[in-house]
Structure formats: structure tokens, C-alpha cells
Write a protein that holds these residues in place. Structure first.
Motif, PDB file in Angstrom:
ATOM      1  N   LYS A  59       1.034  -0.937   0.466  1.00 51.09           N
ATOM      2  CA  LYS A  59      -0.045   0.286   0.236  1.00 51.09           C
ATOM      3  C   LYS A  59       0.284   1.288  -0.284  1.00 51.09           C
ATOM      4  CE  LYS A  59      -2.115  -1.300   3.843  1.00 51.09           C
ATOM      5  NZ  LYS A  59      -1.955  -3.010   3.854  1.00 51.09           N
ATOM      6  N   THR A  60       1.805   1.397   0.386  1.00 54.24           N
ATOM      7  CA  THR A  60       2.298   2.832   1.088  1.00 54.24           C
ATOM      8  C   THR A  60       3.464   2.636  -0.198  1.00 54.24           C
ATOM      9  OG1 THR A  60       1.929   2.520   3.408  1.00 54.24           O
ATOM     10  CG2 THR A  60       4.463   3.756   2.772  1.00 54.24           C
ATOM     11  N   ASP A 119      -1.612   6.240   8.301  1.00 50.19           N
ATOM     12  CA  ASP A 119      -1.637   4.327   8.908  1.00 50.19           C
ATOM     13  C   ASP A 119      -0.462   5.291   9.843  1.00 50.19           C
ATOM     14  OD1 ASP A 119      -0.523   2.481  10.058  1.00 50.19           O
ATOM     15  OD2 ASP A 119       0.817   2.090   7.898  1.00 50.19           O
ATOM     16  N   ASN A 129       4.454   5.216   8.263  1.00 51.18           N
ATOM     17  CA  ASN A 129       5.892   4.646   7.006  1.00 51.18           C
ATOM     18  C   ASN A 129       5.790   5.956   5.484  1.00 51.18           C
ATOM     19  OD1 ASN A 129       6.050   2.689   8.347  1.00 51.18           O
ATOM     20  ND2 ASN A 129       4.763   1.258   7.445  1.00 51.18           N
ATOM     21  N   ASP A 149      -3.090   7.148   1.879  1.00 51.03           N
ATOM     22  CA  ASP A 149      -2.480   5.508   2.265  1.00 51.03           C
ATOM     23  C   ASP A 149      -2.903   5.168   3.551  1.00 51.03           C
ATOM     24  OD1 ASP A 149      -0.810   3.400   2.417  1.00 51.03           O
ATOM     25  OD2 ASP A 149       0.703   4.252   3.386  1.00 51.03           O
TER      26      ASP A 149
HETATM   27 MG    MG Z   1       2.050   0.814   4.412  1.00 50.82          MG
END
Ligand code: MG
Ligand code: ATP
Length: 261
Positions: free
Chosen positions: A16-17, A40, A44, A125
Motif C-alpha cells: 500500500k505505502t 496510518d 510509513n 494511504d
Molecule cells: Mg503501509
């Protein structure tokens, strides 16, 4: 109006990131104004751009829980032509605090919509859970959800839960919510398993799967430790090439022409 996409999958470590940062940086490379939104608590995406998550003066937590202009918290990296609403570890508390807020699933959307005129793309994110933060991300995904899927064993596991959550959000809150597409990540050409996963995901999701498949690439994993996207860290690597192709696929799909760069 810019487009708002949310990158979500409650399974951890699926890319995802990595997708948010590198897709964002290639969209910026094609001249688009891009805002990344880190929702998040692991922060990250924030760290991946070289920002110290313990030292941000405000970010997503304040955006969600305080009545201030969130523009004050947006950081801009002029070299990368990327902006980010950073996260910090205190965002973990928001998951609990949001429970008592009125319209708690809509807070992020309400805060981001006024910014949609100021950016071409807003990429959100999400954390690896289906809690209130991710729910805010799904509701804010005005133009759709991007779902990274790791080409590994059990890749499909959990996708059913994500799809039913998306359907529930569509039924109850956002009737126009769509899955913009699935992105196959960490593809390893040497394994039959990776091919099996590609086949299985394509069988289930058909044209929703992007043609671009992101290969496993050490360079992609290294870039965050230098605080830069792959486009800067290793522009000719296979990982950079994949995210460049993904950005082009998305731009064309969104009706943009590709400028010469
Ligand atoms: Mg992530
Ligand atoms: P989380 O659920 O914890 O937020 P995530 O879904 O955001 O994780 P990433 O952080 O993007 O996943 O990726 C997980 C790990 O795999 C990271 O160390 C990242 O650098 C690495 N990684 C991501 N994509 C690739 C790739 N294509 N090739 C090699 N390593 C990758």
C-alpha cells in the motif's frame, strides 16, 4: 476537480505505502499536482519521504479531530513536487477517539473535499486494518479504491472481507464508491506461485486488474530508507519502470493525455 483515490487492503505488507509513494511521485513527474494523505499510525508514507514522524507539528490526527484548516499541516517537497499530510504515532489514539464523534466515518472526506480543487490527485494511504481510520479512507475515496495485492500465498484471503466492507460503505454511506482497480505487487518471475496468484486474481476481478504488474525489486524496498521515491533513488530500476507504467495506465484511464517529459 482533482481525483481522490484511497489505497487500501487490510492485509499488512502488501505494498500500500510503496504504491502510494511511487505512484504519487510518477503522477507528479507527469506534471500533476499530488497530495499524499497518510492515515496510518505507523506513518510509513511520512517516513518514506524523509519526514521524522515524531517531529511533525500536526497532520492527519489534527485534521480529523480538530477544527483547523488542514492546509496548515501539509508539507511540500518542491524537489519531488509532492505534498503530504503527514501522520504521527498519536494517530493510533484517533481510532478510539473517533468512536464518539458525530459523523465519524465522514470526517476525512469532509476535510479533503475542499482541497480537491487544489490538486490533480489525492492519494490516501490506509493502515492494515478495517477500523475507523480505513473506513474514513474508504468513504473519502470519491473516485475509487486502489487495492494492492501481493503475489504470494493467501493473497486472496481477506480480499472478500475488504470487498464486503466496500459494499457495505456503498450501501450505507457512499452509493458511488467503486474499486478503481487491483494492483498486483511483489511479483517474482521465478515462482509458479506468483503466476497462479495473477491468474486467480484476474479470474475473480477481470478487467478491474491493472495490466501493470509490480515486480519484486530490492530497490523499491531500499528507497524509503533514503527518504525518497524510486523515481529519484533508482530511476532506471524495474521497480521504477513498473510504477511509471502504472501511473501512465491510471492517467490514461482517467482521460488525461500523457505529456512529453
Ligand atoms: Mg503501509
Ligand atoms: P502495511 O500494511 O504495514 O502498511 P503496506 O501494505 O503499506 O504495509 P509496504 O510498506 O508498501 O506495504 O511494503 C511492505 C514491505 O515490502 C516494505 O518493506 C516495502 O519496502 C517492501 N516492498 C513493497 N513493494 C515491494 C516490491 N515490489 N518489491 C520488493 N519489496 C517491496
Amino acid at each position: 476537480m482533482g481525483l481522490i483515490y484511497t489505497i487500501a487492503n487490510q492485509k499488512g505488507g502488501v505494498g500500500k505505502t510503496t504504491t502510494t509513494i511511487n505512484l504519487g511521485s510518477f503522477l507528479a513527474h507527469y506534471g500533476k499536482d499530488v497530495l499524499l494523505v497518510d492515515i496510518d499510525p505507523q506513518s510509513n508514507a511520512t517516513s518514506s519521504l524523509g519526514i521524522d514522524k515524531y517531529n511533525v507539528s500536526g497532520g492527519t490526527y489534527q485534521a480529523l479531530l480538530e477544527e483547523k484548516d488542514i492546509r496548515d499541516y501539509i508539507l511540500r517537497n518542491p524537489k519531488l513536487k509532492l505534498s503530504i499530510l503527514p501522520a504521527s504515532p498519536d494517530l493510533a489514539g484517533a481510532e478510539v477517539e473517533l468512536v464518539n464523534e458525530v459523523g465519524r466515518e465522514n470526517l476525512l472526506k469532509r476535510k479533503l473535499l475542499p482541497l480537491a480543487d487544489e490538486y490533480d490527485y489525492i492519494l490516501i494511504d490506509c493502515p492494515p486494518s478495517l477500523g475507523l481510520l480505513t473506513l474514513n479512507g474508504l468513504v473519502a475515496a470519491v473516485d475509487g479504491i486502489l487495492i494492492p495485492v501481493q503475489c504470494e500465498y493467501l493473497a486472496m484471503e481477506g480480499l472478500g472481507d475488504l470487498v464486503s466492507t466496500i459494499e457495505r460503505v456503498r450501501r450505507v454511506i457512499s452509493p458511488d464508491l467503486i474499486i478503481r482497480g487491483l494492483i498486483l505487487t511483489m511479483y517474482d518471475t521465478r515462482t509458479n506461485l506468483a503466476n497462479d496468484v495473477v491468474e486467480e486474481v484476474k479470474k475473480h476481478f477481470q478487467e478491474k486488474v491493472f495490466n501493470t504488474i509490480v515486480p519484486r525489486s530490492v530497490r523499491l524496498a531500499e528507497a524509503p530508507s533514503y527518504g525518497v521515491p524510486i523515481s529519484l533513488y533508482s530511476p532506471s530500476s524495474i521497480g521504477a519502470n513498473a510504477y511509471n507504467e502504472l501511473a501512465k495506465e491510471i492517467l490514461l484511464g482517467d482521460g488525461h493525455k500523457l505529456p512529453e517529459v
